[in-house]
Design a protein around this motif. Sequence first.
Motif, PDB file in Angstrom:
ATOM      1  N   THR A 130      24.066  47.990  50.479  1.00  0.00           N
ATOM      2  CA  THR A 130      24.377  49.275  51.096  1.00  0.00           C
ATOM      3  C   THR A 130      25.004  50.218  50.069  1.00  0.00           C
ATOM      4  O   THR A 130      25.556  49.793  49.057  1.00  0.00           O
ATOM      5  CB  THR A 130      25.342  49.094  52.279  1.00  0.00           C
ATOM      6  OG1 THR A 130      26.541  48.453  51.816  1.00  0.00           O
ATOM      7  CG2 THR A 130      24.694  48.231  53.355  1.00  0.00           C
ATOM      8  N   LYS A 131      24.913  51.524  50.368  1.00  0.00           N
ATOM      9  CA  LYS A 131      25.408  52.525  49.430  1.00  0.00           C
ATOM     10  C   LYS A 131      26.862  52.869  49.711  1.00  0.00           C
ATOM     11  O   LYS A 131      27.345  52.753  50.836  1.00  0.00           O
ATOM     12  CB  LYS A 131      24.553  53.795  49.521  1.00  0.00           C
ATOM     13  CG  LYS A 131      23.126  53.621  49.052  1.00  0.00           C
ATOM     14  CD  LYS A 131      22.368  54.941  49.121  1.00  0.00           C
ATOM     15  CE  LYS A 131      20.937  54.793  48.632  1.00  0.00           C
ATOM     16  NZ  LYS A 131      20.191  56.076  48.681  1.00  0.00           N
ATOM     17  N   GLN A 132      27.562  53.304  48.657  1.00  0.00           N
ATOM     18  CA  GLN A 132      28.920  53.793  48.786  1.00  0.00           C
ATOM     19  C   GLN A 132      29.173  54.832  47.694  1.00  0.00           C
ATOM     20  O   GLN A 132      28.406  54.960  46.738  1.00  0.00           O
ATOM     21  CB  GLN A 132      29.931  52.654  48.668  1.00  0.00           C
ATOM     22  CG  GLN A 132      29.920  51.952  47.326  1.00  0.00           C
ATOM     23  CD  GLN A 132      30.924  50.809  47.248  1.00  0.00           C
ATOM     24  OE1 GLN A 132      31.758  50.630  48.137  1.00  0.00           O
ATOM     25  NE2 GLN A 132      30.848  50.017  46.189  1.00  0.00           N
ATOM     26  N   VAL A 133      30.241  55.597  47.848  1.00  0.00           N
ATOM     27  CA  VAL A 133      30.621  56.559  46.822  1.00  0.00           C
ATOM     28  C   VAL A 133      31.003  55.799  45.558  1.00  0.00           C
ATOM     29  O   VAL A 133      31.792  54.856  45.612  1.00  0.00           O
ATOM     30  CB  VAL A 133      31.811  57.407  47.307  1.00  0.00           C
ATOM     31  CG1 VAL A 133      32.373  58.254  46.171  1.00  0.00           C
ATOM     32  CG2 VAL A 133      31.390  58.284  48.476  1.00  0.00           C
ATOM     33  N   PRO A 134      30.455  56.151  44.389  1.00  0.00           N
ATOM     34  CA  PRO A 134      30.811  55.423  43.171  1.00  0.00           C
ATOM     35  C   PRO A 134      32.257  55.694  42.771  1.00  0.00           C
ATOM     36  O   PRO A 134      32.708  56.838  42.746  1.00  0.00           O
ATOM     37  CB  PRO A 134      29.827  55.964  42.128  1.00  0.00           C
ATOM     38  CG  PRO A 134      29.411  57.306  42.639  1.00  0.00           C
ATOM     39  CD  PRO A 134      29.441  57.196  44.131  1.00  0.00           C
ATOM     40  N   ARG A 135      32.974  54.620  42.478  1.00  0.00           N
ATOM     41  CA  ARG A 135      34.356  54.729  42.031  1.00  0.00           C
ATOM     42  C   ARG A 135      34.595  53.987  40.715  1.00  0.00           C
ATOM     43  O   ARG A 135      35.547  54.299  39.999  1.00  0.00           O
ATOM     44  CB  ARG A 135      35.299  54.150  43.095  1.00  0.00           C
ATOM     45  CG  ARG A 135      35.387  54.953  44.371  1.00  0.00           C
ATOM     46  CD  ARG A 135      36.255  56.179  44.181  1.00  0.00           C
ATOM     47  NE  ARG A 135      36.364  56.982  45.391  1.00  0.00           N
ATOM     48  CZ  ARG A 135      37.099  58.088  45.490  1.00  0.00           C
ATOM     49  NH1 ARG A 135      37.788  58.511  44.445  1.00  0.00           N
ATOM     50  NH2 ARG A 135      37.138  58.777  46.607  1.00  0.00           N
ATOM     51  N   VAL A 136      33.755  53.010  40.420  1.00  0.00           N
ATOM     52  CA  VAL A 136      33.917  52.200  39.213  1.00  0.00           C
ATOM     53  C   VAL A 136      32.652  52.331  38.370  1.00  0.00           C
ATOM     54  O   VAL A 136      31.536  52.174  38.890  1.00  0.00           O
ATOM     55  CB  VAL A 136      34.189  50.725  39.559  1.00  0.00           C
ATOM     56  CG1 VAL A 136      34.434  49.918  38.285  1.00  0.00           C
ATOM     57  CG2 VAL A 136      35.391  50.605  40.496  1.00  0.00           C
ATOM     58  N   VAL A 175      41.157  52.322  44.119  1.00  0.00           N
ATOM     59  CA  VAL A 175      40.852  51.200  43.235  1.00  0.00           C
ATOM     60  C   VAL A 175      42.155  50.645  42.669  1.00  0.00           C
ATOM     61  O   VAL A 175      42.956  51.383  42.084  1.00  0.00           O
ATOM     62  CB  VAL A 175      39.927  51.622  42.081  1.00  0.00           C
ATOM     63  CG1 VAL A 175      39.495  50.390  41.280  1.00  0.00           C
ATOM     64  CG2 VAL A 175      38.703  52.362  42.599  1.00  0.00           C
ATOM     65  N   ARG A 176      42.352  49.347  42.863  1.00  0.00           N
ATOM     66  CA  ARG A 176      43.554  48.676  42.351  1.00  0.00           C
ATOM     67  C   ARG A 176      43.186  47.875  41.109  1.00  0.00           C
ATOM     68  O   ARG A 176      42.284  47.028  41.145  1.00  0.00           O
ATOM     69  CB  ARG A 176      44.149  47.749  43.408  1.00  0.00           C
ATOM     70  CG  ARG A 176      45.484  47.115  42.977  1.00  0.00           C
ATOM     71  CD  ARG A 176      46.090  46.227  44.059  1.00  0.00           C
ATOM     72  NE  ARG A 176      45.346  44.983  44.212  1.00  0.00           N
ATOM     73  CZ  ARG A 176      44.576  44.685  45.242  1.00  0.00           C
ATOM     74  NH1 ARG A 176      44.414  45.562  46.229  1.00  0.00           N
ATOM     75  NH2 ARG A 176      43.946  43.528  45.316  1.00  0.00           N
ATOM     76  N   VAL A 177      43.882  48.123  40.019  1.00  0.00           N
ATOM     77  CA  VAL A 177      43.602  47.454  38.753  1.00  0.00           C
ATOM     78  C   VAL A 177      44.820  46.635  38.341  1.00  0.00           C
ATOM     79  O   VAL A 177      45.945  47.157  38.297  1.00  0.00           O
ATOM     80  CB  VAL A 177      43.265  48.468  37.640  1.00  0.00           C
ATOM     81  CG1 VAL A 177      42.897  47.734  36.352  1.00  0.00           C
ATOM     82  CG2 VAL A 177      42.127  49.384  38.080  1.00  0.00           C
ATOM     83  N   ARG A 210      38.437  47.154  44.724  1.00  0.00           N
ATOM     84  CA  ARG A 210      38.276  48.415  45.443  1.00  0.00           C
ATOM     85  C   ARG A 210      38.542  48.169  46.919  1.00  0.00           C
ATOM     86  O   ARG A 210      37.798  47.456  47.602  1.00  0.00           O
ATOM     87  CB  ARG A 210      36.859  48.947  45.230  1.00  0.00           C
ATOM     88  CG  ARG A 210      36.576  50.215  46.001  1.00  0.00           C
ATOM     89  CD  ARG A 210      35.242  50.801  45.628  1.00  0.00           C
ATOM     90  NE  ARG A 210      34.890  51.904  46.502  1.00  0.00           N
ATOM     91  CZ  ARG A 210      33.866  52.724  46.321  1.00  0.00           C
ATOM     92  NH1 ARG A 210      33.068  52.548  45.276  1.00  0.00           N
ATOM     93  NH2 ARG A 210      33.620  53.704  47.171  1.00  0.00           N
ATOM     94  N   ASP A 211      39.624  48.771  47.438  1.00  0.00           N
ATOM     95  CA  ASP A 211      39.936  48.581  48.858  1.00  0.00           C
ATOM     96  C   ASP A 211      39.790  49.862  49.665  1.00  0.00           C
ATOM     97  O   ASP A 211      39.967  49.857  50.887  1.00  0.00           O
ATOM     98  CB  ASP A 211      41.348  48.006  49.034  1.00  0.00           C
ATOM     99  CG  ASP A 211      42.424  48.845  48.345  1.00  0.00           C
ATOM    100  OD1 ASP A 211      42.194  50.047  48.128  1.00  0.00           O
ATOM    101  OD2 ASP A 211      43.490  48.287  48.021  1.00  0.00           O
TER     102      ASP A 211
END
Length: 637
Positions: free
Chosen positions: A334-340, A177-179, A169-170
């Motif tokens: 720390t918190k972040q927006v969920p992406r995965v 998100v790069r997979v 996740r960048d």
Amino acid sequence: MQFHLNGFHVGDPTIEPAVTGAFRADMPDTVDVLIAGSGPAGLVLAAQLSQFPSIKARIVERRSGPLLMGQADGVACRTVEMFNAFGLSDRMLREAYWVNETAFWRPDATDRGAIKRTGRVQDTESGLSEFPHVIVNQARVQEYLLDVMHRSAQRLEPDYDLEVVDVQRDDVGDYPVRVTLRRTNASQLDELVTVRAKYVVGCDGARSRVRTSIGQTLNGDAANHAWGVMDALAVTDFPDIRLKVAIQSASEGNLLIIPREGGYLVRFYVDLGEVTPENRDTIKQTKVDRIIQTAQRILHPYSLDVKEVAWFSVYEVGQRLTDRFDDAIRMDGTKQVPRVFIAGDACHTHSAKAGQGMNVSMQDGFNLGWKLGAVLQGLSDVDLLRTYSDERQPVAQELIDFDKEWSAMMAAPPKDPLRPEAGGIDPEELQAYFVRAGRYTAGVATRYRPGALTGESTYQSLASGFTIGTRFHSSTVVRVADAKPMQLGHAARADGRWRLYAFSDASGEALNALCENWATSPDSILKLITPPGADWDHVVDLRAVLQKPHRDVRVGDLHSLLLPRKGRYGLIDYEKVFTSDAASDIFVERGVSREKGALVVVRPDQYVAHVLPLDAHAELSDFLLRIFRIHTPALVA
């Protein structure tokens, strides 16, 4: 189901017209959602996302094709309710084995080397669901879901021969998100493919690489007990071979029998004993002959002649769970927006004894699917996605706790009345526990706690049978326009919409005032959250249940909001209004106030979100505006 809204089309109405750019064989550079793994959780999620034509989703699978046989088979009542929303319950019920009764066997008091029946109980409590507990091979369950995907406007198909190698996740651009994927087919072996996604969901099993990428680990212990499982065609004189059976033998271990669909195939779960560091490798290499021989000894004095084994496996019972089901908390706290996200075996593993693993995994996918749909369509803010882990991780913990207790009971030897000091479990206690746990094993015991998507119980007394936080318990009604008796809950489809079931008050005045408010008030919640140009029920679908007999209701007297004009032709939707069935009064069955009526708010995954008075316009608006963005102006009936 309803169809032909925007024009007549010949052929199968369950096949949606394909959208431009529907599924193509090559993997695109960017996707809205990338799902890793085509097991039950991944396919329910993909089936749900396939219902949104504007969302580009892909599902990758390291296998070369769909699952063909084996693995899970128990489908709980609650899961059949979910499958009905996808239009699949009729197929499933027609093909499945229905688990109607469960028999219990234990050592014969006069000959402990033999077994005898000691109890026989109804498998599922009467009235718990309109659907039964059924047995269907996991491969067929997945085939049903693949068919839903194929018939969707997206024509979604799994991308086989691709496995996840890395997830990074960048937070760059619209696809943060790069997979990295690796091809597993012989002609392109180890070729790497890179895809960028807005969201990634790991449904890639207990060895999940997606889980590893977000720093989550499966925590827990193995129960150090092994079981062999086989699907067999056999000839036997055991009288209960077509019933679900739990057998405790005095010295040969325990056995669970699950009849399979089709009338002949039977699944045997065979106790292989304790696992130690010394025998673990040996047990893993157990051959099917040993499983058969053990089953034969447990069934004594009855015979078992196995003619063919369709599938078998050996597994060690274990219960493990991750702390979170998403990446909303960074590794530094720390918190972040969920992406995965992770779902199914990627975040919780357990035994097969409770028959809940596949069911809970599919409910994970159903819970997350509509939330991703709402966010990606711009109906809700991204904070909605935080509720996935908050809701589903406690449910998985409850499953782990139940599975530990049930698995231990299933593995324990029966108490010997002549040797009480040897321990074990009283067979009557095993049977009593099974009965007590019926609501859990039926899948209807889940209850979400008050929070962003679940209201407080202030007005619960208005509809005591629709418990806030639990799944909507359907009941029979009659549709007014065509006099069709049906289940009220079956009006809901897996289309991502919320349902508002308005149960009329005695006079009908409060229901009419509710409709008038929503149709004309500048502060109407429908006007606020419905996108411009959309049908008024695009986000929330209002259904009314009246107290009059259906023949006493004049369709022309209904409020225009209950006869909405929709689609490009402005056709009238006549399927919004129901009355109580004379033979089965929903007001009585579900404890709905006849004097005041009630508004029951139901989420897209069929859980009751709130119960409110019909005139609680402000309270409903406050609740829904926590979930939906405001869109103005909107087209309303």
